[in-house]
Write an enzyme that holds these catalytic residues in place. Structure first.
Site, PDB file in Angstrom:
ATOM      1  N   ASP A  19       3.313  -2.487   1.771  1.00 24.25           N
ATOM      2  CA  ASP A  19       2.784  -3.812   2.347  1.00 24.25           C
ATOM      3  C   ASP A  19       1.792  -4.220   1.020  1.00 24.25           C
ATOM      4  O   ASP A  19       1.148  -3.699   0.411  1.00 24.25           O
ATOM      5  CB  ASP A  19       2.133  -3.290   3.467  1.00 24.25           C
ATOM      6  CG  ASP A  19       3.169  -3.073   4.792  1.00 24.25           C
ATOM      7  OD1 ASP A  19       4.126  -3.439   4.464  1.00 24.25           O
ATOM      8  OD2 ASP A  19       2.715  -2.665   5.685  1.00 24.25           O
ATOM      9  N   LYS A  21       3.744  -8.455   4.652  1.00 26.40           N
ATOM     10  CA  LYS A  21       3.628  -9.639   5.616  1.00 26.40           C
ATOM     11  C   LYS A  21       2.482 -10.060   5.681  1.00 26.40           C
ATOM     12  O   LYS A  21       1.313  -9.325   5.324  1.00 26.40           O
ATOM     13  CB  LYS A  21       4.269  -9.158   6.860  1.00 26.40           C
ATOM     14  CG  LYS A  21       5.519  -8.606   6.841  1.00 26.40           C
ATOM     15  CD  LYS A  21       5.841  -8.075   8.550  1.00 26.40           C
ATOM     16  CE  LYS A  21       7.210  -7.322   8.429  1.00 26.40           C
ATOM     17  NZ  LYS A  21       7.283  -5.962   7.717  1.00 26.40           N
ATOM     18  N   GLY A  77      -0.490   0.441   4.854  1.00 24.71           N
ATOM     19  CA  GLY A  77      -1.889   0.370   4.678  1.00 24.71           C
ATOM     20  C   GLY A  77      -2.277   0.893   5.954  1.00 24.71           C
ATOM     21  O   GLY A  77      -1.809   0.704   7.109  1.00 24.71           O
ATOM     22  N   GLY A  78      -3.572   1.538   6.006  1.00 21.91           N
ATOM     23  CA  GLY A  78      -4.213   2.330   7.336  1.00 21.91           C
ATOM     24  C   GLY A  78      -3.180   3.414   7.908  1.00 21.91           C
ATOM     25  O   GLY A  78      -2.941   4.367   6.994  1.00 21.91           O
ATOM     26  N   ILE A  91      -0.734   2.488  13.914  1.00 24.91           N
ATOM     27  CA  ILE A  91      -1.959   1.682  14.778  1.00 24.91           C
ATOM     28  C   ILE A  91      -1.593   0.486  14.067  1.00 24.91           C
ATOM     29  O   ILE A  91      -2.145   0.096  13.106  1.00 24.91           O
ATOM     30  CB  ILE A  91      -3.314   2.295  14.312  1.00 24.91           C
ATOM     31  CG1 ILE A  91      -3.251   3.649  14.955  1.00 24.91           C
ATOM     32  CG2 ILE A  91      -4.364   1.424  15.002  1.00 24.91           C
ATOM     33  CD1 ILE A  91      -4.581   4.325  14.808  1.00 24.91           C
ATOM     34  N   MET A 119      -6.619  -7.747  12.124  1.00 25.56           N
ATOM     35  CA  MET A 119      -6.046  -8.920  11.892  1.00 25.56           C
ATOM     36  C   MET A 119      -6.466 -10.033  12.850  1.00 25.56           C
ATOM     37  O   MET A 119      -6.040 -10.912  13.749  1.00 25.56           O
ATOM     38  CB  MET A 119      -4.518  -8.776  12.025  1.00 25.56           C
ATOM     39  CG  MET A 119      -3.878  -7.816  11.346  1.00 25.56           C
ATOM     40  SD  MET A 119      -2.181  -7.592  11.621  1.00 25.56           S
ATOM     41  CE  MET A 119      -2.410  -6.374  13.123  1.00 25.56           C
TER      42      MET A 119
END
Length: 474
Positions: free
Chosen positions: A249, A271, A302-303, A307, A384
């Site tokens: 990502d 995205k 990521g992360g 989640i 986000m």
């Protein structure tokens, strides 16, 4: 590099040691383990070296050093307490292009001894180029705990089977996959347990069923953490080093991507809000298609992938296609970014709970429970959420959260250019507009601890400069 790391074959090669004390004895022990023919020049021998001489393990050539003693040796080690003699040995060796090492005198060394982890034939050598030997030793001690003693036995067996495997598989990729499967499967387990005969039988069975293995692709979902490569898990790194192809990502940092195996294919399926470069359905299709080609596929997110990462949706597609999969969790942004910003998510005086929320939901899912989110004594970590910061602020205030509730917007959390912008709930929109992406919104009284607990980046109390990464709009 200050030194080229090489492994020298010393079997039956003459090596000269000038010195007969304890330091010389330590070097001689290593040389004998490598099969060298050890010649000693010393006025006297320590009891340990005398025992080795009597056992014909070493030879005592002379009591005094002469330059011609270097004429037919492979390398020389000076290990005396006479600085002038050590310097002469080094100079005479240089004249003859003989590798020389003066113990504890790095400028007078044309080669140096590394710290060694010995799992022969697997040998790991660590060097600081003579600048920090204690640090090199500490790294060696860490590796000693990580590398099982059975590595050497596995390598010996693998060496005997290399030609058989090469005859079975024509491509390097297929051979690599065979050995990766072996070193991570039943063969490795049996070797670790000391059952070497059974381990070889397992290798034979694997070779006989090679066709199944060569077409057995799989998918591993890996959490890359919020940015700092140091937060990547050890398991995540191991899987990335075994991948044939990695789908990643935009949120995965360049530092983490640099840890992917060099010959793996890397495909960006990132995205961005409002601008999807790769549709989710296309990502799902790629995962299935690549694994069905027999490839080891890593989906790097990521992360943490479970989640707000759509990891569950992707694995549903993989599972429906009957493809084996596994998950390697990662440090989620709410945990990593807030920790690097000095903002504890919970605190006895400020927050007894924390809620992870996404600010970017499916269009049809607009039933947000604002009454629940607006309650006090809790922390909101909103992923986000920058594009909807104005709505978030308005709704929380309208449903009872105080307008002066502390907030933080953490941009590029845990990375070298991290920015922490703090203020109050009523100016959240303004903060979000200034923050670099990706950004995390944090709402709650715990944000007030930021100035006290911030530790990452520049600190005015320690370097006398203004903190460029922090803006306070309270």
């Amino acid at each position: 590099m200050d030194y080229l790391p090489i492994f020298a074959d010393l079997k039956q090669r003459p090596v000269l040691i000038v010195g007969g004390g304890e330091v010389a004895a330590r070097k001689i022990d290593l040389l004998l383990r490598a099969g060298a023919q050890v010649r000693i020049v010393a006025q006297a021998l320590s009891p340990e070296l005398e025992q080795r001489r009597q056992a014909a393990e070493v030879s005592w050539s002379a009591q005094a050093f002469l330059p011609e003693q270097l004429d037919d040796v492979f390398l020389v080690i000076a290990a005396t307490d006479d600085a002038a003699l050590n310097a002469e040995v080094f100079e005479q060796a240089n004249l003859r292009h003989v590798l020389a090492n003066v113990v504890d005198d790095q400028p007078k060394c044309s080669f140096i001894f590394p710290s060694i982890v010995d799992r022969s034939p697997i040998v790991v050598a660590i060097s600081s180029s003579g600048k920090a030997p204690v640090l090199a030793r500490m790294l060696r001690e860490k590796l000693e705990t990580l590398l099982p003693n059975s590595l050497g036995q596995m390598a010996d067996i693998a060496g005997r089977w290399r030609e058989n495997v090469k005859a079975q598989f024509s491509s390097m990729r297929a051979r690599r996959r065979f050995w990766e499967h072996a070193f991570a499967g039943r063969f490795a387990s049996l070797a670790s347990a000391g059952k070497l005969a059974e381990a070889e039988q397992a290798l034979q069975q694997q070779l006989e069923n090679a066709e199944d293995i060569s077409h057995n692709g799989n998918v591993t979902l890996v959490g890359a953490g919020p940015g700092d490569a140091g937060l990547l898990t050890l398991r995540g790194l191991q899987v990335m080093q075994q991948a044939d192809v990695v789908l990643y990502d935009y949120l995965v940092s360049e530092e983490v991507l640099d840890l992917v195996r060099r010959d793996a294919d890397k495909i960006c399926v990132g995205k961005r809000a409002g601008s999807h470069s790769v549709a989710q359905e296309e990502t799902n299709r790629l995962l299935v298609e690549l694994a069905q080609q027999g490839k080891k596929v890593v989906r790097l997110k990521g992360g943490d992938p479970f989640i707000f990462g759509r990891g569950g949706e992707e694995l549903q597609a993989v599972q429906a296609a009957g493809i084996p999969f596994q998950v390697v969790p990662g440090v989620t942004a709410a945990a990593g970014a807030t920790a690097y910003a000095g903002i504890p998510l919970t605190h006895r005086d400020h927050a007894q709970s924390v809620i992870f929320v996404t600010g970017h939901c499916r269009p049809e899912n607009n039933g947000v429970q604002w009454e629940t989110l607006a309650k006090g004594q809790q922390t909101l970590a909103i992923y986000m959420g920058t594009l909807k910061a104005a709505e978030i602020s308005q709704q929380l205030i309208a449903h009872g959260r105080a307008a002066n509730t502390p907030v933080a917007v953490i941009g590029r959390g845990t990375r070298s250019d991290q920015q922490v912008l703090t203020g109050t709930l009523d100016n959240l929109e303004h903060l979000a507009q200034q923050a670099p992406a990706p950004a995390l919104l944090v709402i709650g009284e715990v944000v007030s601890l930021h100035q006290q607990l911030a530790w990452f980046g520049h600190h005015p109390e320690t370097d006398g400069t203004q903190r460029p990464s922090v803006v306070n709009l309270a």
